[in-house]
Design a protein around this motif. Structure first.
Motif, PDB file in Angstrom:
ATOM      1  N   MET A  50       0.811  -1.402   0.147  1.00  0.00           N
ATOM      2  CA  MET A  50       0.032   0.020  -0.004  1.00  0.00           C
ATOM      3  C   MET A  50       0.882   1.291   0.000  1.00  0.00           C
ATOM      4  SD  MET A  50      -3.235  -1.364   0.156  1.00  0.00           S
ATOM      5  CE  MET A  50      -2.163  -2.636  -1.027  1.00  0.00           C
ATOM      6  N   GLU A  51       1.919   1.368   0.792  1.00  0.00           N
ATOM      7  CA  GLU A  51       2.906   2.393   0.738  1.00  0.00           C
ATOM      8  C   GLU A  51       3.530   2.312  -0.596  1.00  0.00           C
ATOM      9  OE1 GLU A  51       5.591   1.219   3.745  1.00  0.00           O
ATOM     10  OE2 GLU A  51       4.374   1.494   5.229  1.00  0.00           O
ATOM     11  N   LYS A  52       3.553   1.458  -1.497  1.00  0.00           N
ATOM     12  CA  LYS A  52       4.355   1.691  -2.714  1.00  0.00           C
ATOM     13  C   LYS A  52       3.190   2.296  -3.724  1.00  0.00           C
ATOM     14  CE  LYS A  52       7.744  -1.964  -2.694  1.00  0.00           C
ATOM     15  NZ  LYS A  52       8.087  -3.389  -3.307  1.00  0.00           N
ATOM     16  N   LEU A  53       2.082   2.013  -3.452  1.00  0.00           N
ATOM     17  CA  LEU A  53       0.979   2.480  -4.173  1.00  0.00           C
ATOM     18  C   LEU A  53       0.792   3.942  -3.952  1.00  0.00           C
ATOM     19  CD1 LEU A  53      -2.174  -0.087  -4.171  1.00  0.00           C
ATOM     20  CD2 LEU A  53      -0.717   0.521  -6.209  1.00  0.00           C
ATOM     21  N   ALA A  54       1.055   4.418  -2.848  1.00  0.00           N
ATOM     22  CA  ALA A  54       0.761   5.685  -2.430  1.00  0.00           C
ATOM     23  C   ALA A  54       2.068   6.691  -3.133  1.00  0.00           C
ATOM     24  CB  ALA A  54       0.913   5.814  -1.086  1.00  0.00           C
ATOM     25  N   LYS A  55       2.950   5.955  -3.593  1.00  0.00           N
ATOM     26  CA  LYS A  55       4.022   6.593  -4.075  1.00  0.00           C
ATOM     27  C   LYS A  55       4.034   6.713  -5.667  1.00  0.00           C
ATOM     28  CE  LYS A  55       7.338   5.627  -0.406  1.00  0.00           C
ATOM     29  NZ  LYS A  55       8.574   4.954  -0.112  1.00  0.00           N
ATOM     30  N   GLY A  56       3.180   5.760  -6.091  1.00  0.00           N
ATOM     31  CA  GLY A  56       3.039   5.678  -7.622  1.00  0.00           C
ATOM     32  C   GLY A  56       3.728   4.577  -8.204  1.00  0.00           C
ATOM     33  N   ILE A  57       3.492   3.819  -9.060  1.00  0.00           N
ATOM     34  CA  ILE A  57       4.149   3.050  -9.457  1.00  0.00           C
ATOM     35  C   ILE A  57       4.178   2.906 -11.069  1.00  0.00           C
ATOM     36  CG2 ILE A  57       3.992   1.342  -7.665  1.00  0.00           C
ATOM     37  CD1 ILE A  57       1.873  -0.415  -9.370  1.00  0.00           C
ATOM     38  N   THR A  58       5.134   2.029 -11.861  1.00  0.00           N
ATOM     39  CA  THR A  58       4.980   1.863 -13.186  1.00  0.00           C
ATOM     40  C   THR A  58       4.906   0.594 -13.684  1.00  0.00           C
ATOM     41  OG1 THR A  58       6.511   3.730 -13.631  1.00  0.00           O
ATOM     42  CG2 THR A  58       6.437   2.385 -15.530  1.00  0.00           C
ATOM     43  N   VAL A  59       3.801   0.183 -14.408  1.00  0.00           N
ATOM     44  CA  VAL A  59       3.381  -1.135 -14.636  1.00  0.00           C
ATOM     45  C   VAL A  59       3.622  -1.274 -16.367  1.00  0.00           C
ATOM     46  CG1 VAL A  59       2.072  -3.085 -14.715  1.00  0.00           C
ATOM     47  CG2 VAL A  59       2.117  -1.450 -12.922  1.00  0.00           C
ATOM     48  N   GLU A  60       4.540  -2.095 -16.938  1.00  0.00           N
ATOM     49  CA  GLU A  60       4.639  -2.385 -18.316  1.00  0.00           C
ATOM     50  C   GLU A  60       4.682  -1.126 -19.350  1.00  0.00           C
ATOM     51  OE1 GLU A  60       1.232  -4.705 -19.540  1.00  0.00           O
ATOM     52  OE2 GLU A  60       2.136  -6.627 -18.447  1.00  0.00           O
ATOM     53  N   GLY A  61       5.517   0.135 -18.492  1.00  0.00           N
ATOM     54  CA  GLY A  61       5.722   1.118 -19.290  1.00  0.00           C
ATOM     55  C   GLY A  61       4.570   2.481 -18.921  1.00  0.00           C
ATOM     56  N   VAL A  62       3.566   2.232 -18.116  1.00  0.00           N
ATOM     57  CA  VAL A  62       2.469   2.950 -17.739  1.00  0.00           C
ATOM     58  C   VAL A  62       2.719   3.470 -16.496  1.00  0.00           C
ATOM     59  CG1 VAL A  62       0.046   3.229 -17.584  1.00  0.00           C
ATOM     60  CG2 VAL A  62       1.137   1.686 -19.602  1.00  0.00           C
ATOM     61  N   ARG A  63       2.858   4.629 -16.089  1.00  0.00           N
ATOM     62  CA  ARG A  63       3.280   5.291 -14.966  1.00  0.00           C
ATOM     63  C   ARG A  63       1.610   5.533 -14.363  1.00  0.00           C
ATOM     64  NH1 ARG A  63       6.333   5.296 -10.565  1.00  0.00           N
ATOM     65  NH2 ARG A  63       5.756   7.210  -9.403  1.00  0.00           N
ATOM     66  N   TYR A  64       1.491   5.061 -13.103  1.00  0.00           N
ATOM     67  CA  TYR A  64       0.251   5.137 -12.436  1.00  0.00           C
ATOM     68  C   TYR A  64       0.571   6.153 -11.046  1.00  0.00           C
ATOM     69  CZ  TYR A  64      -1.531   1.420 -15.173  1.00  0.00           C
ATOM     70  OH  TYR A  64      -1.863   0.421 -16.180  1.00  0.00           O
ATOM     71  N   GLY A  65      -0.217   7.415 -10.886  1.00  0.00           N
ATOM     72  CA  GLY A  65       0.032   8.255  -9.870  1.00  0.00           C
ATOM     73  C   GLY A  65      -0.287   7.489  -8.473  1.00  0.00           C
ATOM     74  N   SER A  66      -0.205   8.321  -7.607  1.00  0.00           N
ATOM     75  CA  SER A  66      -0.534   8.177  -6.097  1.00  0.00           C
ATOM     76  C   SER A  66      -1.956   7.275  -5.997  1.00  0.00           C
ATOM     77  CB  SER A  66      -0.503   9.249  -5.242  1.00  0.00           C
ATOM     78  OG  SER A  66      -0.908   8.859  -3.991  1.00  0.00           O
ATOM     79  N   ILE A  67      -1.960   6.434  -5.609  1.00  0.00           N
ATOM     80  CA  ILE A  67      -3.173   5.525  -5.457  1.00  0.00           C
ATOM     81  C   ILE A  67      -3.278   5.258  -3.767  1.00  0.00           C
ATOM     82  CG2 ILE A  67      -4.413   3.220  -5.826  1.00  0.00           C
ATOM     83  CD1 ILE A  67      -3.139   3.231  -8.496  1.00  0.00           C
ATOM     84  N   ASP A  68      -4.402   5.510  -3.024  1.00  0.00           N
ATOM     85  CA  ASP A  68      -4.685   5.307  -1.698  1.00  0.00           C
ATOM     86  C   ASP A  68      -5.152   3.837  -1.608  1.00  0.00           C
ATOM     87  OD1 ASP A  68      -3.797   7.815  -1.066  1.00  0.00           O
ATOM     88  OD2 ASP A  68      -5.933   8.890  -1.279  1.00  0.00           O
ATOM     89  N   GLY A  69      -4.635   3.082  -0.494  1.00  0.00           N
ATOM     90  CA  GLY A  69      -5.032   1.722  -0.516  1.00  0.00           C
ATOM     91  C   GLY A  69      -5.059   1.408   0.823  1.00  0.00           C
TER      92      GLY A  69
END
Length: 296
Positions: free
Chosen positions: A153-172
């Motif tokens: 969940m902490e990693k999600l909050a910082k944003g992640i890149t999946v298969e070249g697509v950047r996803y911004g901060s997600i609260d989990g």
């Protein structure tokens, strides 16, 4: 002249406000020679129109503007969020009450997702509500196979890149764990294609159920599956910046969209002639199309 004034607006915006399509799709229709204004076929979207201008698509009058309206819909799983499906599957729009006017969805929910889906008769309102700049959170209840960790969940909050697509901060938030499954609450603002499923799979957790429970200030609440509930005009004005529509009590005009159950299929016809016609015009009603939207 392409500058908009209080009386004039871009042709693509006018078409979107009528619920026909998105602005981008309207531009493609114009480039294809399908749109005429006062009998002249347009070849560029850099064109403004006034309220009195006569606009047609494929020879049919576009609908008269109606007051912007918005509905909450509890989408059940197993329905496609599009007006037509190439595989012949049931769509959301097949299951709506017949008395609803032609509507488009605000964003999408994929086939197996369920919960709150917003519907509107105004393409510009849909566009506004979908933009990340609007800042509205989409909140989901998510059941996954596995036991997520706080570190995930902490990693999600910082944003992640999946298969070249950047996803911004997600609260989990991890709500509960029972047996092989866990329930989470996920909140995001971007709403990219299948975003929740993809970020969960990135951590190794497959999603077995995904329910959207709120979209900005609107919540699913206790709305039953398959039910529709109209959002009050006051909420549209106060929380969504929709201007008051002066002609709310006016009777339907020619070119306005009738209820869904009273529509007939529109046949393609040749564009209107280049010159003005002396024959009386029979005003038809065009069907709106869902613009391609992102899926979470």
């Amino acid at each position: 002249m392409t500058t908009e004034t209080p009386q004039k607006e871009r042709i693509a915006k006018r078409m979107a406000r009528a619920g026909l399509c998105s602005r981008r799709e309207a531009e493609r229709w114009i480039e294809a020679g399908r749109v005429t204004v006062n009998g002249k076929t347009l070849d560029s979207a850099a064109f403004t129109v006034a309220p009195e201008d006569h606009i047609t698509v494929d020879g049919k009058d576009i609908p008269a503007l109606e007051r912007p309206r918005l509905w909450r819909y509890h989408k059940p799983p197993g329905l496609v969020t599009s007006h037509k499906d190439e595989k012949g599957r049931d769509t959301v729009f097949d299951k709506l009450p017949e008395e609803l006017p032609r509507v488009i969805s605000v964003g999408r929910l994929d086939l197996n997702s369920e919960g709150l889906l917003l519907l509107t008769n105004d393409g510009e309102l849909a566009r506004k509500l979908e933009l990340p700049a609007t800042g509205w959170k989409r909140k989901y209840r998510v059941r996954v196979h596995g036991h997520p960790r706080d570190a995930d969940m902490e990693k999600l909050a910082k944003g992640i890149t999946v298969e070249g697509v950047r996803y911004g901060s997600i609260d989990g938030t991890i709500d509960s764990t029972k047996g092989a499954n866990s329930w989470l609450t996920i909140s995001l603002r971007e709403g990219k294609n299948r975003e929740v499923r993809k970020v969960m799979e990135y951590f190794g957790y497959s999603v077995s159920r995904l329910i959207r429970i709120s979209y900005g200030p609107l919540s699913l609440g206790d709305l039953p599956a398959g039910a529709v509930d109209e959002v009050k005009s006051k909420i549209l004005r106060d929380q969504m910046g929709v201007e008051k529509f002066d002609d709310q009590s006016a009777p339907p005009q020619l070119g306005q969209r009738p209820p869904r159950g009273k529509r007939q299929a529109i046949k393609r016809s040749s564009p209107a002639p280049a010159g003005p016609s002396t024959a009386p015009r029979k005003k038809g009603t065009l069907k709106a199309r869902p613009s391609p939207k992102r899926t979470s």
